[in-house]
Enzyme design. Structure first.
Site, mmCIF file in Angstrom:
data_model
loop_
_atom_site.group_PDB
_atom_site.id
_atom_site.type_symbol
_atom_site.label_atom_id
_atom_site.label_comp_id
_atom_site.label_asym_id
_atom_site.label_seq_id
_atom_site.Cartn_x
_atom_site.Cartn_y
_atom_site.Cartn_z
ATOM 1 N N LYS A 1 70.919 36.051 110.643
ATOM 2 C CA LYS A 1 72.044 35.854 109.711
ATOM 3 C C LYS A 1 72.762 37.153 109.331
ATOM 4 C CE LYS A 1 70.666 31.441 107.711
ATOM 5 N NZ LYS A 1 70.405 30.677 106.486
ATOM 6 N N ASP B 1 75.581 28.166 103.067
ATOM 7 C CA ASP B 1 74.326 27.850 102.365
ATOM 8 C C ASP B 1 74.550 27.727 100.853
ATOM 9 O OD1 ASP B 1 72.623 27.727 104.575
ATOM 10 O OD2 ASP B 1 72.282 29.888 104.574
ATOM 11 N N ASN C 1 59.437 36.659 91.760
ATOM 12 C CA ASN C 1 59.033 36.923 93.146
ATOM 13 C C ASN C 1 57.798 37.809 93.195
ATOM 14 O OD1 ASN C 1 59.655 36.390 95.894
ATOM 15 N ND2 ASN C 1 60.230 38.542 96.162
ATOM 16 N N TYR D 1 61.642 21.258 103.218
ATOM 17 C CA TYR D 1 61.563 19.807 103.408
ATOM 18 C C TYR D 1 60.466 19.490 104.428
ATOM 19 C CZ TYR D 1 64.746 21.390 107.049
ATOM 20 O OH TYR D 1 65.319 22.095 108.075
ATOM 21 N N LEU E 1 67.122 20.441 112.869
ATOM 22 C CA LEU E 1 67.739 19.109 112.774
ATOM 23 C C LEU E 1 69.253 19.180 112.992
ATOM 24 C CD1 LEU E 1 65.814 17.813 109.631
ATOM 25 C CD2 LEU E 1 65.617 16.908 111.952
ATOM 26 N N SER E 2 69.785 20.392 113.156
ATOM 27 C CA SER E 2 71.244 20.545 113.251
ATOM 28 C C SER E 2 71.850 19.799 114.444
ATOM 29 C CB SER E 2 71.616 22.031 113.298
ATOM 30 O OG SER E 2 71.231 22.639 112.081
ATOM 31 N N THR F 1 70.790 30.899 112.296
ATOM 32 C CA THR F 1 69.657 30.850 111.375
ATOM 33 C C THR F 1 68.726 32.032 111.654
ATOM 34 O OG1 THR F 1 68.005 29.387 110.407
ATOM 35 C CG2 THR F 1 68.309 29.177 112.791
ATOM 36 N N THR G 1 57.220 40.159 95.393
ATOM 37 C CA THR G 1 57.709 41.536 95.543
ATOM 38 C C THR G 1 58.859 41.742 94.555
ATOM 39 O OG1 THR G 1 57.195 41.335 97.899
ATOM 40 C CG2 THR G 1 58.538 43.229 97.239
ATOM 41 N N GLY H 1 63.920 35.632 98.827
ATOM 42 C CA GLY H 1 64.213 35.861 100.245
ATOM 43 C C GLY H 1 65.654 35.503 100.560
ATOM 44 N N GLY H 2 65.944 35.296 101.842
ATOM 45 C CA GLY H 2 67.311 35.021 102.281
ATOM 46 C C GLY H 2 67.893 33.772 101.640
HETATM 47 P P1 NDP Z 1 62.217 34.408 103.433
HETATM 48 O O1 NDP Z 1 61.127 34.793 104.373
HETATM 49 O O2 NDP Z 1 63.461 35.208 103.415
HETATM 50 O O3 NDP Z 1 61.617 34.396 101.926
HETATM 51 C C1 NDP Z 1 60.351 33.877 101.668
HETATM 52 C C2 NDP Z 1 60.029 33.913 100.186
HETATM 53 O O4 NDP Z 1 58.707 33.369 99.996
HETATM 54 C C3 NDP Z 1 60.002 35.325 99.594
HETATM 55 O O5 NDP Z 1 60.396 35.267 98.251
HETATM 56 C C4 NDP Z 1 58.516 35.701 99.727
HETATM 57 O O6 NDP Z 1 58.090 36.650 98.780
HETATM 58 C C5 NDP Z 1 57.881 34.376 99.372
HETATM 59 N N1 NDP Z 1 56.509 34.281 99.910
HETATM 60 C C6 NDP Z 1 56.136 34.147 101.206
HETATM 61 N N2 NDP Z 1 54.806 34.089 101.301
HETATM 62 C C7 NDP Z 1 54.305 34.212 100.047
HETATM 63 C C8 NDP Z 1 52.994 34.219 99.505
HETATM 64 N N3 NDP Z 1 51.902 34.088 100.275
HETATM 65 N N4 NDP Z 1 52.856 34.324 98.170
HETATM 66 C C9 NDP Z 1 53.960 34.440 97.368
HETATM 67 N N5 NDP Z 1 55.239 34.442 97.826
HETATM 68 C C10 NDP Z 1 55.402 34.332 99.154
HETATM 69 O O7 NDP Z 1 62.519 32.865 103.753
HETATM 70 P P2 NDP Z 1 63.868 32.060 103.445
HETATM 71 O O8 NDP Z 1 64.363 32.471 102.114
HETATM 72 O O9 NDP Z 1 64.768 32.127 104.593
HETATM 73 O O10 NDP Z 1 63.318 30.544 103.405
HETATM 74 C C11 NDP Z 1 62.511 30.103 102.336
HETATM 75 C C12 NDP Z 1 62.236 28.610 102.484
HETATM 76 O O11 NDP Z 1 63.470 27.892 102.355
HETATM 77 C C13 NDP Z 1 61.658 28.208 103.820
HETATM 78 O O12 NDP Z 1 60.659 27.231 103.624
HETATM 79 C C14 NDP Z 1 62.832 27.622 104.580
HETATM 80 O O13 NDP Z 1 62.418 26.649 105.508
HETATM 81 C C15 NDP Z 1 63.643 26.998 103.451
HETATM 82 N N6 NDP Z 1 65.079 26.940 103.731
HETATM 83 C C16 NDP Z 1 65.748 25.752 103.538
HETATM 84 C C17 NDP Z 1 67.102 25.668 103.782
HETATM 85 C C18 NDP Z 1 67.820 24.367 103.607
HETATM 86 O O14 NDP Z 1 68.982 24.254 104.038
HETATM 87 N N7 NDP Z 1 67.225 23.375 102.988
HETATM 88 C C19 NDP Z 1 67.885 26.849 104.215
HETATM 89 C C20 NDP Z 1 67.084 28.035 104.364
HETATM 90 C C21 NDP Z 1 65.749 28.066 104.120
HETATM 91 P P3 NDP Z 1 58.142 38.236 99.112
HETATM 92 O O15 NDP Z 1 59.564 38.637 98.909
HETATM 93 O O16 NDP Z 1 57.217 38.821 98.143
HETATM 94 O O17 NDP Z 1 57.689 38.382 100.535
#
Ligand code: NDP
Length: 271
Positions: A66, A103, A150, A213, A16-17, A62, A152, A129-130
């Site tokens: 990053k 962020d 988490n 979202y 959406l940027s 993104t 992991t 995650g990130g």
């Molecule tokens: P990452 O891939 O870095 O992290 C994903 C996270 O979800 C990890 O903690 C991972 O756990 C967990 N996860 C994934 N699958 C499973 C599962 N099946 N069961 C349990 N845990 C799970 O993604 P991001 O941190 O970059 O993004 C996360 C969300 O945030 C996304 O939906 C993204 O769209 C949204 N987002 C929104 C932003 C905004 O500005 N509003 C900005 C950035 C992201 P594990 O470590 O164990 O793998």
């Protein structure tokens, strides 16, 4: 001459940027064009060289670039350094790139817009995650007491090292059983993208903020609302991080309310 800006990622077509920034360019009479640019993992360096030759003045970065953006930059802002990742690049006078991360302040501004003060409160972060790194840093700087949950555990432990406020680490399963003790929950899990939901206890009007979202947040936020949580999705965070990027490029903090309306309309149109 029309200046070039854009967001680099893979995938990028959903971003959406361009909608957000091109509207701000028009509002502020800036002759610039903001594009989504698909660049595969490992190819950021080539892309940055080509964009520098084209006279590009600023970029958002993104997934999956990053960390590379920080590594490839010539100067780094404090938050980007602390997070080990950059989402904004600004062309420097000497022709290099300065890396910033908006962020974390973006999340703080989004929280402020929800009128919640989490200083000294118990906040559960689901995920490590990130995006969770930016959320955790922001909440830590606000003085919240954190519980990072988490799947992991090692990633949650690594994230706990980043924060300076009191912080507990739990497995995701353990954390989900203890949500009744939280003052607020921030969901950063990406599980909503595959339509999964969460089994939540009664919210009693506490905040459940899902940083995803659109369809990726729908099921989980529906469940949270049904269980009595005060809900918020990640669009306000997206717009706020974009606003701080715009400020880095032009020294102007643009209007986030109208951008949020445009984004919400765009998301609803695709649902
Ligand atoms: P990452 O891939 O870095 O992290 C994903 C996270 O979800 C990890 O903690 C991972 O756990 C967990 N996860 C994934 N699958 C499973 C599962 N099946 N069961 C349990 N845990 C799970 O993604 P991001 O941190 O970059 O993004 C996360 C969300 O945030 C996304 O939906 C993204 O769209 C949204 N987002 C929104 C932003 C905004 O500005 N509003 C900005 C950035 C992201 P594990 O470590 O164990 O793998």
């Amino acid at each position: 001459m029309t200046k070039l800006f854009g967001v680099i990622g893979d995938p990028i077509s959903h971003s959406l940027s361009p909608l957000i920034h091109n509207a701000w360019f028009r509002e502020h009479g800036i002759d610039a064009d903001y594009r989504g640019m698909q660049v595969p993992a490992g190819e950021l360096a080539h892309a940055l060289e080509a964009l520098a030759r084209e006279g590009c003045k600023g970029l958002n970065i993104t997934l999956p670039h990053k960390e590379d953006a920080l590594r490839l930059s010539d100067e780094q802002g404090d938050i980007a350094q602390r997070l080990g990742a950059a989402n904004t690049l600004v062309r420097t006078k000497s022709g290099g790139w300065r890396a910033e991360n908006t962020d974390a302040p973006g999340f703080a501004l989004a929280l402020q817009n929800e009128n919640v003060d989490l200083a000294g409160k118990s906040v559960f972060i689901l995920g490590a995650g990130g995006a969770a790194r930016a959320v955790a840093l922001s909440l830590s700087d606000l003085g919240a007491n954190l519980t990072i949950c988490n799947r992991t555990i090692a990633k949650a432990e690594a994230l706990a090292e980043l924060v300076t406020s009191p912080c507990t680490v739990l497995s995701l399963d353990d954390g989900l059983t203890k949500l009744a003790t939280a003052d607020a929950v921030i969901n950063t899990l990406s599980i909503g993208h595959s339509g999964a939901s969460l089994d939540l206890p009664s919210g009693n009007d506490r905040l459940f903020f899902d940083i995803s979202y659109g369809k990726a947040a729908d099921e989980i936020l529906r469940s949270a609302k049904t269980n009595g949580w005060q809900i918020a999705d990640g669009l306000s965070m997206l717009v706020a991080q974009a606003a701080y990027s715009f400020e880095f490029w032009f020294g102007i903090l643009p209007d986030t309310a109208s951008a949020l309306k445009r984004c919400r309309a765009a998301v609803e149109a695709t649902q």
